[in-house]
Design a protein around this motif. Structure first.
Motif, PDB file in Angstrom:
ATOM      1  N   VAL A 249     -23.133  10.992  -9.625  1.00 47.14           N
ATOM      2  CA  VAL A 249     -20.954  11.844  -9.972  1.00 47.14           C
ATOM      3  C   VAL A 249     -20.363  11.214 -10.271  1.00 47.14           C
ATOM      4  O   VAL A 249     -19.357  11.619 -11.347  1.00 47.14           O
ATOM      5  CB  VAL A 249     -20.866  12.256  -7.913  1.00 47.14           C
ATOM      6  CG1 VAL A 249     -19.644  13.066  -8.349  1.00 47.14           C
ATOM      7  CG2 VAL A 249     -21.688  12.990  -7.888  1.00 47.14           C
ATOM      8  N   ARG A 250     -19.981  10.707  -9.886  1.00 43.08           N
ATOM      9  CA  ARG A 250     -18.497   9.461 -10.944  1.00 43.08           C
ATOM     10  C   ARG A 250     -19.560   8.263 -11.493  1.00 43.08           C
ATOM     11  O   ARG A 250     -19.905   7.143 -10.992  1.00 43.08           O
ATOM     12  CB  ARG A 250     -17.927   8.666  -9.830  1.00 43.08           C
ATOM     13  CG  ARG A 250     -16.594   8.469 -10.494  1.00 43.08           C
ATOM     14  CD  ARG A 250     -15.500   7.889  -9.611  1.00 43.08           C
ATOM     15  NE  ARG A 250     -15.768   9.210  -8.284  1.00 43.08           N
ATOM     16  CZ  ARG A 250     -14.413   8.992  -7.346  1.00 43.08           C
ATOM     17  NH1 ARG A 250     -13.725   7.503  -7.465  1.00 43.08           N
ATOM     18  NH2 ARG A 250     -14.291   9.748  -6.582  1.00 43.08           N
TER      19      ARG A 250
ATOM     20  N   GLU B  61     -18.414  17.255   3.972  1.00 43.15           N
ATOM     21  CA  GLU B  61     -19.427  17.955   2.798  1.00 43.15           C
ATOM     22  C   GLU B  61     -19.961  19.140   2.284  1.00 43.15           C
ATOM     23  O   GLU B  61     -20.237  19.816   1.962  1.00 43.15           O
ATOM     24  CB  GLU B  61     -20.625  16.421   2.931  1.00 43.15           C
ATOM     25  CG  GLU B  61     -21.710  16.794   1.796  1.00 43.15           C
ATOM     26  CD  GLU B  61     -22.705  15.991   1.387  1.00 43.15           C
ATOM     27  OE1 GLU B  61     -23.005  14.788   0.316  1.00 43.15           O
ATOM     28  OE2 GLU B  61     -22.997  15.720   2.573  1.00 43.15           O
TER      29      GLU B  61
ATOM     30  N   ASP C 253     -17.873  20.802   0.811  1.00 43.78           N
ATOM     31  CA  ASP C 253     -17.142  21.424  -0.414  1.00 43.78           C
ATOM     32  C   ASP C 253     -18.012  19.332  -0.895  1.00 43.78           C
ATOM     33  O   ASP C 253     -17.496  18.327  -0.496  1.00 43.78           O
ATOM     34  CB  ASP C 253     -15.907  20.555  -0.924  1.00 43.78           C
ATOM     35  CG  ASP C 253     -15.123  20.176  -1.885  1.00 43.78           C
ATOM     36  OD1 ASP C 253     -16.973  20.451  -2.262  1.00 43.78           O
ATOM     37  OD2 ASP C 253     -14.111  20.209  -2.537  1.00 43.78           O
ATOM     38  N   ALA C 254     -19.176  19.773  -1.533  1.00 42.45           N
ATOM     39  CA  ALA C 254     -19.727  18.742  -1.925  1.00 42.45           C
ATOM     40  C   ALA C 254     -19.416  17.467  -2.873  1.00 42.45           C
ATOM     41  O   ALA C 254     -19.383  16.778  -2.681  1.00 42.45           O
ATOM     42  CB  ALA C 254     -21.533  19.489  -2.143  1.00 42.45           C
ATOM     43  N   ASP C 255     -18.920  18.675  -3.686  1.00 39.62           N
ATOM     44  CA  ASP C 255     -18.054  17.585  -4.779  1.00 39.62           C
ATOM     45  C   ASP C 255     -16.818  16.991  -4.136  1.00 39.62           C
ATOM     46  O   ASP C 255     -15.861  17.103  -4.642  1.00 39.62           O
ATOM     47  CB  ASP C 255     -18.178  18.412  -6.203  1.00 39.62           C
ATOM     48  CG  ASP C 255     -18.183  17.945  -7.605  1.00 39.62           C
ATOM     49  OD1 ASP C 255     -18.481  16.372  -7.130  1.00 39.62           O
ATOM     50  OD2 ASP C 255     -17.446  17.722  -7.630  1.00 39.62           O
TER      51      ASP C 255
ATOM     52  N   ARG D 168     -26.076   7.851  -4.834  1.00 36.76           N
ATOM     53  CA  ARG D 168     -25.960  10.084  -4.540  1.00 36.76           C
ATOM     54  C   ARG D 168     -24.200   9.437  -5.875  1.00 36.76           C
ATOM     55  O   ARG D 168     -24.249  10.346  -6.424  1.00 36.76           O
ATOM     56  CB  ARG D 168     -25.369  10.179  -3.481  1.00 36.76           C
ATOM     57  CG  ARG D 168     -26.994  10.214  -3.047  1.00 36.76           C
ATOM     58  CD  ARG D 168     -26.811  11.488  -2.186  1.00 36.76           C
ATOM     59  NE  ARG D 168     -26.381  11.843  -0.980  1.00 36.76           N
ATOM     60  CZ  ARG D 168     -26.722  10.455   0.222  1.00 36.76           C
ATOM     61  NH1 ARG D 168     -27.697  10.674   0.393  1.00 36.76           N
ATOM     62  NH2 ARG D 168     -25.929  11.037   1.136  1.00 36.76           N
TER      63      ARG D 168
ATOM     64  N   GLN E  38     -14.959  14.633  -5.988  1.00 37.59           N
ATOM     65  CA  GLN E  38     -15.902  13.687  -6.946  1.00 37.59           C
ATOM     66  C   GLN E  38     -16.479  12.682  -6.138  1.00 37.59           C
ATOM     67  O   GLN E  38     -17.173  11.138  -6.954  1.00 37.59           O
ATOM     68  CB  GLN E  38     -15.079  13.179  -8.530  1.00 37.59           C
ATOM     69  CG  GLN E  38     -14.588  14.109  -9.364  1.00 37.59           C
ATOM     70  CD  GLN E  38     -14.694  13.564 -10.643  1.00 37.59           C
ATOM     71  OE1 GLN E  38     -12.938  12.114  -9.856  1.00 37.59           O
ATOM     72  NE2 GLN E  38     -14.254  13.393 -11.662  1.00 37.59           N
ATOM     73  N   GLY E  39     -16.803  12.818  -4.975  1.00 33.31           N
ATOM     74  CA  GLY E  39     -18.316  12.010  -4.910  1.00 33.31           C
ATOM     75  C   GLY E  39     -17.512  10.580  -3.273  1.00 33.31           C
ATOM     76  O   GLY E  39     -18.400  10.048  -3.454  1.00 33.31           O
TER      77      GLY E  39
END
Length: 272
Positions: free
Chosen positions: A165-166, A127, A130-132, A161, A135-136
């Motif tokens: 995102v999704r 994370e 790449d926090a995204d 959370r 797409q979660g």
């Protein structure tokens, strides 16, 4: 229970329990392919099994082929063979593969294998890179495995959370509903299940095929209703086959024995 009644109905039709069992499996699979498409595709499973064999052979020939190890580990995760995935990916990490894909796959493998501290640590590191990611996907896996090991507040936090995102994820909402159920939040859990079904109802067709299994977990009464209809049809078919009168076009062999005059005609005039 429904499958049991279907099997009984087929046994009444065929007279063979083993044949009925085989027919039931074929009918259920065919019905699923043309309607719900919940069961996994055997062709896809075969191709993955075939590819896994090819990759295993490649690794036996060249144990340092890190790309083959990563691909085979991904297949093993889909098969829930988590410890094998750990054994495949650990040499990659030791060799310096600290990219987000490797960290994510190895983190999920550790979580599935029961080593939650290492799994959570690796997902946190992924994370950070790449926090995204996907797409979660990191929070989805966190929520899934926290739910399995009984960390319901942690699962609720991670899934919340993920849904930010999704928002259209049916799976995420069903898992969140389970976490809320375990915390005694029945109203919130029902709201999450209703939201999951609404997202499924408005989704495009290709997405419905992917989410159908989770949608019917949100409303399990739907597949039960379909099964009840199938059971009624099977019962009607069994009744029509067994109890409705049939008319033979040709007489039975030896039918003359049932006629009242048959005995008198046997002798004829020569009987005297």
């Amino acid at each position: 229970m429904t499958k049991w009644f279907l099997w009984m109905g087929l046994t009444m039709l065929t007279g063979s329990p083993l044949l009925s069992l085989g027919l039931l499996a074929v009918l259920l699979f065919a019905a699923d392919r043309f309607t719900l498409q919940v069961l996994p595709s055997p062709m896809r499973a075969f191709k993955r099994w075939q590819r896994a064999g090819e990759l295993a052979g490649t690794i036996l020939t060249n144990t340092h082929d890190r790309r083959a190890r990563a691909e085979l580990a991904d297949i093993r995760l889909g098969q829930k063979r988590y410890q094998e995935a750990v054994d495949l990916l650990r040499p990659n990490l030791d060799a310096g593969d600290d990219d987000v894909d490797t960290l994510y796959l190895l983190g999920v493998a550790y979580l599935g294998a029961g080593d939650a501290p290492r799994g959570e640590l690796l997902l946190t590191e992924a994370e950070r890179l790449d926090a995204d990611f996907r797409q979660g996907a990191i929070d989805l896996e966190r929520g899934r495995f926290r739910l399995q090991r009984g960390d319901f507040p942690g699962a609720r936090e991670a899934l919340g959370r993920f849904l930010q995102v999704r928002q259209g994820s049916v799976e995420g909402r069903v898992l969140l509903a389970r976490a809320l159920d375990k915390q005694g939040l029945d109203v919130e859990a029902q709201d999450a299940r209703d939201a999951a079904w609404r997202e499924y109802a408005v989704a495009p067709r290709f997405q419905k095929r992917r989410d159908r299994w989770w949608a019917y977990r949100a409303r399990p009464s739907r597949p039960l209703a379909y099964a009840a209809v199938a059971l009624v049809l099977m019962g009607v078919g069994a009744y029509l086959t067994r109890y409705l009168p049939t008319h033979d076009t040709y007489g039975r062999y030896g039918a003359y024995e049932d006629e009242p005059y048959a005995a008198d005609d046997m002798g004829g005039e020569d009987a005297e």
